[in-house]
Design an enzyme around this catalytic site. Structure first.
Site, PDB file in Angstrom:
ATOM      1  N   ASP A   9       0.846  -1.187   0.000  1.00  0.00           N
ATOM      2  CA  ASP A   9       0.000   0.000   0.000  1.00  0.00           C
ATOM      3  C   ASP A   9       0.885   1.242   0.000  1.00  0.00           C
ATOM      4  OD1 ASP A   9      -3.229   0.526   0.983  1.00  0.00           O
ATOM      5  OD2 ASP A   9      -1.817   2.199   1.055  1.00  0.00           O
ATOM      6  N   ILE A  10       0.510   2.236  -0.817  1.00  0.00           N
ATOM      7  CA  ILE A  10       1.307   3.459  -0.961  1.00  0.00           C
ATOM      8  C   ILE A  10       1.251   4.322   0.306  1.00  0.00           C
ATOM      9  CG2 ILE A  10      -0.449   5.024  -1.923  1.00  0.00           C
ATOM     10  CD1 ILE A  10       1.570   5.656  -4.179  1.00  0.00           C
ATOM     11  N   GLY A  33     -15.020   3.609   3.978  1.00  0.00           N
ATOM     12  CA  GLY A  33     -13.650   4.004   3.640  1.00  0.00           C
ATOM     13  C   GLY A  33     -13.141   3.452   2.325  1.00  0.00           C
ATOM     14  N   GLN A  34     -14.003   2.774   1.545  1.00  0.00           N
ATOM     15  CA  GLN A  34     -13.512   2.274   0.248  1.00  0.00           C
ATOM     16  C   GLN A  34     -13.317   3.457  -0.699  1.00  0.00           C
ATOM     17  OE1 GLN A  34     -15.928  -0.702  -1.752  1.00  0.00           O
ATOM     18  NE2 GLN A  34     -14.320  -1.113  -3.265  1.00  0.00           N
ATOM     19  N   HIS A  42     -10.267  -5.483  -3.295  1.00  0.00           N
ATOM     20  CA  HIS A  42      -8.925  -5.663  -2.746  1.00  0.00           C
ATOM     21  C   HIS A  42      -9.007  -6.015  -1.269  1.00  0.00           C
ATOM     22  CE1 HIS A  42      -9.984  -1.383  -2.404  1.00  0.00           C
ATOM     23  NE2 HIS A  42      -9.346  -1.376  -1.251  1.00  0.00           N
ATOM     24  N   HIS A  83      -6.946  -5.767   2.208  1.00  0.00           N
ATOM     25  CA  HIS A  83      -5.818  -5.186   2.945  1.00  0.00           C
ATOM     26  C   HIS A  83      -5.289  -6.279   3.877  1.00  0.00           C
ATOM     27  CE1 HIS A  83      -6.799  -0.768   2.307  1.00  0.00           C
ATOM     28  NE2 HIS A  83      -7.990  -1.284   2.079  1.00  0.00           N
TER      29      HIS A  83
HETATM   30  P1  AMP Z   1      -9.643   1.436   0.202  1.00  0.00           P
HETATM   31  O1  AMP Z   1      -9.618   2.793   0.849  1.00  0.00           O
HETATM   32  O2  AMP Z   1     -10.079   0.308   1.094  1.00  0.00           O
HETATM   33  O3  AMP Z   1     -10.410   1.486  -1.115  1.00  0.00           O
HETATM   34  O4  AMP Z   1      -8.135   1.073  -0.139  1.00  0.00           O
HETATM   35  C1  AMP Z   1      -7.446   1.633  -1.193  1.00  0.00           C
HETATM   36  C2  AMP Z   1      -5.997   1.620  -0.816  1.00  0.00           C
HETATM   37  O5  AMP Z   1      -5.225   1.810  -1.982  1.00  0.00           O
HETATM   38  C3  AMP Z   1      -5.591   2.735   0.163  1.00  0.00           C
HETATM   39  O6  AMP Z   1      -5.082   2.133   1.360  1.00  0.00           O
HETATM   40  C4  AMP Z   1      -4.520   3.513  -0.604  1.00  0.00           C
HETATM   41  O7  AMP Z   1      -3.468   3.955   0.232  1.00  0.00           O
HETATM   42  C5  AMP Z   1      -4.057   2.498  -1.630  1.00  0.00           C
HETATM   43  N1  AMP Z   1      -3.503   3.047  -2.849  1.00  0.00           N
HETATM   44  C6  AMP Z   1      -3.986   4.082  -3.593  1.00  0.00           C
HETATM   45  N2  AMP Z   1      -3.211   4.276  -4.679  1.00  0.00           N
HETATM   46  C7  AMP Z   1      -2.223   3.343  -4.619  1.00  0.00           C
HETATM   47  C8  AMP Z   1      -1.099   3.024  -5.442  1.00  0.00           C
HETATM   48  N3  AMP Z   1      -0.830   3.705  -6.588  1.00  0.00           N
HETATM   49  N4  AMP Z   1      -0.280   2.033  -5.061  1.00  0.00           N
HETATM   50  C9  AMP Z   1      -0.518   1.339  -3.920  1.00  0.00           C
HETATM   51  N5  AMP Z   1      -1.570   1.573  -3.108  1.00  0.00           N
HETATM   52  C10 AMP Z   1      -2.401   2.568  -3.444  1.00  0.00           C
END
Ligand code: AMP
Ligand code: ZN
Length: 119
Positions: A35-36, A98-99, A105, A107
């Site tokens: 995760d970024i 929070g999605q 995906h 986590h």
């Molecule tokens: P959610 O909020 O459950 O939809 O999770 C989306 C996740 O994607 C968040 O934890 C972000 O930090 C992560 N995210 C967004 N852009 C990227 C990216 N380019 N590379 C890796 N993780 C990312």
């Protein structure tokens, strides 16, 4: 077609290699990458290569792929050495939970104390 890549989807772009990611594991059906914006020492996302907006719609259409995602979550935890101390697998579903990325995906969070109930 259900499951087809979506042009405007960030995670479809990661699957296609159009956006870089720190990939930690890959299978025929899944990709796992860091995760970024990590929320724990280990914070890895496991995604299906197929595009479905959330885990429940993936489970309904492609139950074996959802099982692949969960098995890979466990493999990530082993690889990251958090399986022994415990880890959490989270599927945020819906903006209210929070999605922010509407490509299913999981986590995988570990490496620190995890409160229950989650926030
Ligand atoms: P959610 O909020 O459950 O939809 O999770 C989306 C996740 O994607 C968040 O934890 C972000 O930090 C992560 N995210 C967004 N852009 C990227 C990216 N380019 N590379 C890796 N993780 C990312
Ligand atoms: Zn997608």
């Amino acid at each position: 077609m259900p499951g087809e890549p979506q042009a405007d989807c960030l995670f479809c772009k990661i699957v296609k290699g159009e956006i870089p990611a720190t990939v930690v594991r890959e299978t025929e059906t899944t990709v796992a990458f860091r995760d970024i914006n990590p929320q724990a020492p280990t914070h890895v996302l496991v995604i299906p290569r197929l595009h479905y907006p959330d885990a429940a719609s993936l489970a309904a259409a492609e139950p074996t792929v959802l099982a692949d995602v969960l098995r890979e979550a466990g493999e990530v935890a082993e690889q990251e050495k958090v399986a022994g101390t415990g880890y959490r697998v989270v599927f945020n579903t819906g903006a209210g939970a929070g999605q922010t990325v509407f490509h299913a995906h999981a986590h995988v969070l570990g490496g620190r104390g995890l409160e229950w109930p989650p926030g």
